[in-house]
Design a protein around this motif. Structure first.
Motif, PDB file in Angstrom:
ATOM      1  N   GLU A 195       0.851  -1.192   0.000  1.00 14.38           N
ATOM      2  CA  GLU A 195       0.000   0.000   0.000  1.00 14.38           C
ATOM      3  C   GLU A 195       0.882   1.235   0.000  1.00 14.38           C
ATOM      4  O   GLU A 195       1.888   1.298   0.703  1.00 14.38           O
ATOM      5  CB  GLU A 195      -0.897   0.031   1.255  1.00 14.38           C
ATOM      6  CG  GLU A 195      -2.003  -0.996   1.229  1.00 14.38           C
ATOM      7  CD  GLU A 195      -3.039  -0.767   2.335  1.00 14.38           C
ATOM      8  OE1 GLU A 195      -3.205   0.385   2.787  1.00 14.38           O
ATOM      9  OE2 GLU A 195      -3.657  -1.770   2.757  1.00 14.38           O
ATOM     10  N   VAL A 196       0.492   2.218  -0.813  1.00 11.65           N
ATOM     11  CA  VAL A 196       1.178   3.509  -0.825  1.00 11.65           C
ATOM     12  C   VAL A 196       0.150   4.582  -0.526  1.00 11.65           C
ATOM     13  O   VAL A 196      -0.922   4.599  -1.124  1.00 11.65           O
ATOM     14  CB  VAL A 196       1.831   3.794  -2.201  1.00 11.65           C
ATOM     15  CG1 VAL A 196       2.477   5.171  -2.214  1.00 11.65           C
ATOM     16  CG2 VAL A 196       2.842   2.714  -2.547  1.00 11.65           C
ATOM     17  N   VAL A 207      -3.898   9.477   2.186  1.00  6.90           N
ATOM     18  CA  VAL A 207      -4.846   9.024   1.157  1.00  6.90           C
ATOM     19  C   VAL A 207      -4.221   7.885   0.367  1.00  6.90           C
ATOM     20  O   VAL A 207      -3.136   8.042  -0.194  1.00  6.90           O
ATOM     21  CB  VAL A 207      -5.209  10.177   0.197  1.00  6.90           C
ATOM     22  CG1 VAL A 207      -6.219   9.711  -0.838  1.00  6.90           C
ATOM     23  CG2 VAL A 207      -5.722  11.370   0.974  1.00  6.90           C
ATOM     24  N   PRO A 208      -4.887   6.716   0.332  1.00  9.30           N
ATOM     25  CA  PRO A 208      -4.266   5.593  -0.371  1.00  9.30           C
ATOM     26  C   PRO A 208      -4.282   5.770  -1.890  1.00  9.30           C
ATOM     27  O   PRO A 208      -5.294   6.188  -2.459  1.00  9.30           O
ATOM     28  CB  PRO A 208      -5.120   4.390   0.046  1.00  9.30           C
ATOM     29  CG  PRO A 208      -6.399   4.961   0.531  1.00  9.30           C
ATOM     30  CD  PRO A 208      -6.133   6.353   1.003  1.00  9.30           C
ATOM     31  N   ALA A 209      -3.156   5.472  -2.515  1.00 11.14           N
ATOM     32  CA  ALA A 209      -3.064   5.473  -3.973  1.00 11.14           C
ATOM     33  C   ALA A 209      -2.892   4.043  -4.466  1.00 11.14           C
ATOM     34  O   ALA A 209      -3.376   3.668  -5.532  1.00 11.14           O
ATOM     35  CB  ALA A 209      -1.893   6.336  -4.425  1.00 11.14           C
ATOM     36  N   ALA A 233       7.454   3.112  -4.940  1.00  6.78           N
ATOM     37  CA  ALA A 233       7.595   2.401  -3.670  1.00  6.78           C
ATOM     38  C   ALA A 233       8.729   1.388  -3.752  1.00  6.78           C
ATOM     39  O   ALA A 233       9.533   1.252  -2.819  1.00  6.78           O
ATOM     40  CB  ALA A 233       6.280   1.708  -3.301  1.00  6.78           C
ATOM     41  N   VAL A 234       8.831   0.693  -4.887  1.00  4.13           N
ATOM     42  CA  VAL A 234       9.916  -0.282  -5.049  1.00  4.13           C
ATOM     43  C   VAL A 234      11.263   0.431  -4.956  1.00  4.13           C
ATOM     44  O   VAL A 234      12.187  -0.020  -4.279  1.00  4.13           O
ATOM     45  CB  VAL A 234       9.805  -1.023  -6.398  1.00  4.13           C
ATOM     46  CG1 VAL A 234      11.016  -1.926  -6.612  1.00  4.13           C
ATOM     47  CG2 VAL A 234       8.517  -1.825  -6.462  1.00  4.13           C
ATOM     48  N   MET A 235      11.364   1.597  -5.602  1.00  7.03           N
ATOM     49  CA  MET A 235      12.635   2.322  -5.631  1.00  7.03           C
ATOM     50  C   MET A 235      12.969   3.001  -4.307  1.00  7.03           C
ATOM     51  O   MET A 235      14.058   3.527  -4.143  1.00  7.03           O
ATOM     52  CB  MET A 235      12.594   3.410  -6.711  1.00  7.03           C
ATOM     53  CG  MET A 235      13.030   3.052  -8.105  1.00  7.03           C
ATOM     54  SD  MET A 235      14.255   1.777  -8.325  1.00  7.03           S
ATOM     55  CE  MET A 235      15.797   2.568  -7.913  1.00  7.03           C
ATOM     56  N   GLY A 241      -5.800   1.512  -7.604  1.00  7.35           N
ATOM     57  CA  GLY A 241      -4.878   1.014  -6.590  1.00  7.35           C
ATOM     58  C   GLY A 241      -4.966  -0.472  -6.311  1.00  7.35           C
ATOM     59  O   GLY A 241      -4.282  -0.966  -5.418  1.00  7.35           O
ATOM     60  N   ARG A 242      -5.829  -1.184  -7.054  1.00  7.98           N
ATOM     61  CA  ARG A 242      -5.918  -2.634  -6.829  1.00  7.98           C
ATOM     62  C   ARG A 242      -5.723  -3.384  -8.144  1.00  7.98           C
ATOM     63  O   ARG A 242      -6.111  -2.905  -9.202  1.00  7.98           O
ATOM     64  CB  ARG A 242      -7.293  -3.005  -6.259  1.00  7.98           C
ATOM     65  CG  ARG A 242      -7.488  -2.569  -4.834  1.00  7.98           C
ATOM     66  CD  ARG A 242      -8.661  -3.315  -4.202  1.00  7.98           C
ATOM     67  NE  ARG A 242      -8.805  -2.936  -2.814  1.00  7.98           N
ATOM     68  CZ  ARG A 242      -9.512  -1.889  -2.394  1.00  7.98           C
ATOM     69  NH1 ARG A 242     -10.185  -1.144  -3.263  1.00  7.98           N
ATOM     70  NH2 ARG A 242      -9.590  -1.590  -1.121  1.00  7.98           N
ATOM     71  N   LEU A 243      -5.168  -4.607  -8.052  1.00  6.16           N
ATOM     72  CA  LEU A 243      -5.058  -5.452  -9.240  1.00  6.16           C
ATOM     73  C   LEU A 243      -6.437  -6.062  -9.504  1.00  6.16           C
ATOM     74  O   LEU A 243      -7.048  -6.646  -8.608  1.00  6.16           O
ATOM     75  CB  LEU A 243      -4.020  -6.556  -9.031  1.00  6.16           C
ATOM     76  CG  LEU A 243      -2.581  -6.094  -8.809  1.00  6.16           C
ATOM     77  CD1 LEU A 243      -1.625  -7.288  -8.845  1.00  6.16           C
ATOM     78  CD2 LEU A 243      -2.160  -5.055  -9.833  1.00  6.16           C
ATOM     79  N   ARG A 244      -6.915  -5.891 -10.730  1.00  5.53           N
ATOM     80  CA  ARG A 244      -8.267  -6.350 -11.040  1.00  5.53           C
ATOM     81  C   ARG A 244      -8.256  -7.646 -11.821  1.00  5.53           C
ATOM     82  O   ARG A 244      -9.229  -8.401 -11.800  1.00  5.53           O
ATOM     83  CB  ARG A 244      -8.995  -5.315 -11.888  1.00  5.53           C
ATOM     84  CG  ARG A 244      -9.003  -3.939 -11.283  1.00  5.53           C
ATOM     85  CD  ARG A 244      -9.941  -3.911 -10.087  1.00  5.53           C
ATOM     86  NE  ARG A 244      -9.803  -2.644  -9.374  1.00  5.53           N
ATOM     87  CZ  ARG A 244     -10.603  -2.267  -8.387  1.00  5.53           C
ATOM     88  NH1 ARG A 244     -11.571  -3.071  -7.975  1.00  5.53           N
ATOM     89  NH2 ARG A 244     -10.427  -1.131  -7.792  1.00  5.53           N
ATOM     90  N   LEU A 245      -7.176  -7.878 -12.564  1.00  3.03           N
ATOM     91  CA  LEU A 245      -7.213  -8.931 -13.568  1.00  3.03           C
ATOM     92  C   LEU A 245      -5.791  -9.259 -13.974  1.00  3.03           C
ATOM     93  O   LEU A 245      -4.930  -8.393 -13.980  1.00  3.03           O
ATOM     94  CB  LEU A 245      -7.980  -8.370 -14.777  1.00  3.03           C
ATOM     95  CG  LEU A 245      -8.334  -9.283 -15.940  1.00  3.03           C
ATOM     96  CD1 LEU A 245      -9.341 -10.329 -15.479  1.00  3.03           C
ATOM     97  CD2 LEU A 245      -8.944  -8.425 -17.049  1.00  3.03           C
ATOM     98  N   THR A 246      -5.562 -10.527 -14.300  1.00  3.94           N
ATOM     99  CA  THR A 246      -4.258 -10.907 -14.825  1.00  3.94           C
ATOM    100  C   THR A 246      -4.469 -11.618 -16.154  1.00  3.94           C
ATOM    101  O   THR A 246      -5.297 -12.529 -16.249  1.00  3.94           O
ATOM    102  CB  THR A 246      -3.530 -11.838 -13.836  1.00  3.94           C
ATOM    103  OG1 THR A 246      -3.403 -11.156 -12.594  1.00  3.94           O
ATOM    104  CG2 THR A 246      -2.154 -12.200 -14.357  1.00  3.94           C
TER     105      THR A 246
END
Ligand code: ATP
Ligand code: MG
Lengths: 297, 237
Positions: B12-13, B18-20, B50-52, B214-219
């Protein structure tokens, strides 16, 4: 006083303020921070010289450089780095530099008294040589040459070394530099070290003509250099150096050519022009930088 | 079991609370190309930041070969072998092309093989050699994009993050770019590819996650390319 001497005075004062402007500009470049406590580094160096009066000059100068660089690093470590880590706003950082400036002045007052100390290092450079019937003090020549060498050396460090490349990149876009692996603390540390060396050089050169060291000695030097920096612009180190030179040059010229009743107004005019510039360009003082929206670390 | 090159765990970022990015799980295996597509403001760049270590994760963790990056500064993440080609390139326009490339060396863990890496990158992107002495600001947008990727590659990263590298490129150039990415993967680099061009990315990547809000919906896998209904639904979710 004649024109030849006035010009010699003006050039050397210009070189001196050019050094101060670059010292301030270098730190501003990487941190977006105007260090108002820069003058107190110069004052510290002057006190070191005053208290090492009996030493051989090279040793006293070495001591001065070491102490000023150490103090510059202490400023960065103790005051600015923790604030930067906490994500303090630029305004808070700026106020912090004022606080550091006043704190150091208070320390100087307590430690060394208000009456002032006298620096004798390199006093023999006040003797003059004669060119075309014009008497020129050696210190003017030494200041001009030293100033030019130090500015060129700073330029070489920035332009010819890897760490210099990192500093230039950080000055342009610090976040991207860090993403590329440039170490923020190193780059900032280096800029403070170089700024410290330049401040120490100013201590040595300035006290030859102005041997009385008092706690507030650095304040007008900082403000005058800032005037130059404002005039020249901080977006490039060379423009800051030129701005510093211009202010020193003008100040040196007028200081020599005007009568003493007139020169008392000189600082007021210079300070007044700062206010004027600030009024005319409230947000745009360093406009090119803000336009590019570079993040502070 | 070998650890994935990059793993996001319930990431989460937040910006000022406020969540993005609202809890993302995602893995990039060694030598994989994983796509991440989604609408504007979905949280793609925030995920890469966030990874960086540019923004701290509010919740969750990021692991590189199993090692948590929590609390790491960007320079530390870079020196661990993660390179980002940022959105909008962020080339140093007043520095020369060669200087921009040299900045990429900053994150290298060793200078062994530096000359070979530079030669490789120059063969991928001849522009960095041909215009070495030119100001980077004088390059065209597409050339700057190439320089940005070249600069990331000379760091010799294990994980390459790309944030919309195709932005502003002509379609044929994008195809060349993707082919180049495939070549980079052949060198063992694991790639997380953030893109706006959803269809091209789905067809190209080993698998592509669709992020919205902000959420993964589908792969989706390459076989799902052209399945616009699912994709549209995910974008609108
Ligand atoms: N530095 C920031 N401060 C505050 N909010 C931010 C910041 N960066 C991003 N956001 C917000 O976070 C959300 C996600 O933004 P992000 O840049 O990650 O989206 P994105 O998927 O990369 O979009 P795009 O495709 O337009 O690049 C957006 O609502 C954005 O406004
Ligand atoms: Mg983005």
């Amino acid at each position: 006083m004649n024109w030849g001497q006035a010009i010699a005075d003006a050039i050397s004062l210009g070189a001196l303020y050019g050094l101060v402007a670059v010292g301030i500009g270098l730190v501003f470049g990487v941190m977006r921070l105007i260090n108002f406590a820069y003058g107190e580094l110069i004052t510290a160096g002057a006190y070191v010289l005053a208290y090492t009066g009996g030493w051989p000059a090279p040793l006293a100068i070495l001591m001065c450089v070491a102490a000023v660089v150490a103090l510059a690093l202490v400023q960065e470590r103790v005051a600015f780095r923790p604030l930067r880590r906490m994500g303090a706003s630029p305004a808070a950082m700026l106020v912090a530099t004022f606080a550091v400036s006043f704190l150091l002045q208070a320390i100087y007052l307590l430690a060394f008294g208000s009456r002032g100390q006298i620096v004798g290092t390199l006093g023999q450079l006040n003797s003059a040589f004669t060119v075309d019937g014009v008497d020129i003090r050696w210190i003017l020549l030494v200041t001009t040459v030293t100033g030019a060498i130090l500015l060129l050396a700073t330029g070489a460090l920035l332009n010819r070394t890897t760490i210099g490349l990192h500093v230039r990149a950080a000055a342009q876009d610090f976040r991207t530099a860090r993403i590329l692996g440039v170490r923020a603390n190193r780059v900032i540390g280096l800029s403070f070290v170089v700024a410290g060396v330049l401040a120490a050089a100013v201590s040595v050169l300035y006290t030859v003509s102005n041997p009385l060291v008092q706690p507030q000695m650095g304040v007008p030097i900082t403000i005058f250099a800032l005037v130059g920096v404002v005039v020249g612009g901080l977006d490039r180190l060379w423009s800051a150096a030129l701005g510093g030179f211009a202010v020193g040059f003008v100040y040196g010229m007028f200081g020599d050519l005007l009568s003493s009743q007139q020169t008392v107004y000189l600082p007021a005019v210079v300070y007044g022009s700062v206010i004027l510039v600030l009024l005319l360009r409230p947000a745009g003082l360093f406009a090119p930088l803000h336009a590019r929206q570079v993040e502070r670390v | 079991m070998s650890e994935p090159a990059l793993a996001l765990e319930n990431l989460e970022v937040h910006y000022a609370g406020v969540p993005a990015v609202r809890g993302i799980d995602l893995e990039v295996g060694e030598g994989e190309i994983v796509g991440l597509v989604g609408p504007n403001g979905a949280g793609k760049s925030s995920t890469l930041h966030a990874v960086m270590g540019v923004v701290p994760p509010a919740v969750g963790d990021i692991r590189v070969r199993g090692r948590s990056l929590r609390g790491f500064s960007p320079e530390r993440v870079a020196r661990l072998g993660v390179a980002l080609v940022p959105e909008g390139r962020h080339i140093y326009s007043s520095l020369t092309v060669a200087e921009n490339l040299r900045l990429g060396f900053a994150a290298r863990r060793s200078n062994d093989g530096l000359a070979a890496d530079v030669a490789w990158v120059e063969s991928l992107f001849p522009v960095v050699r041909d215009f070495a002495r030119r100001n980077a600001g004088a390059l065209s947008g597409g050339q700057q994009q190439q320089l940005a990727i070249a600069r990331a590659l000379v760091a010799r990263p294990d994980v390459l993050l790309l944030d919309e590298p195709s932005l502003g490129l002509a379609p044929t150039v994008v195809e060349t770019l993707f082919a180049t990415l495939a070549g980079i993967r052949e060198r063992g680099v694991s790639i997380l590819l953030v893109e706006q061009r959803a269809q091209m990315t789905i067809a190209f990547a080993d698998r592509t996650h669709v992020i919205a809000n902000g959420r993964l919906r589908l792969t989706l896998g390459p076989g799902d390319a052209g399945d616009t209904d699912k994709l549209t639904a995910a974008y609108l979710s």
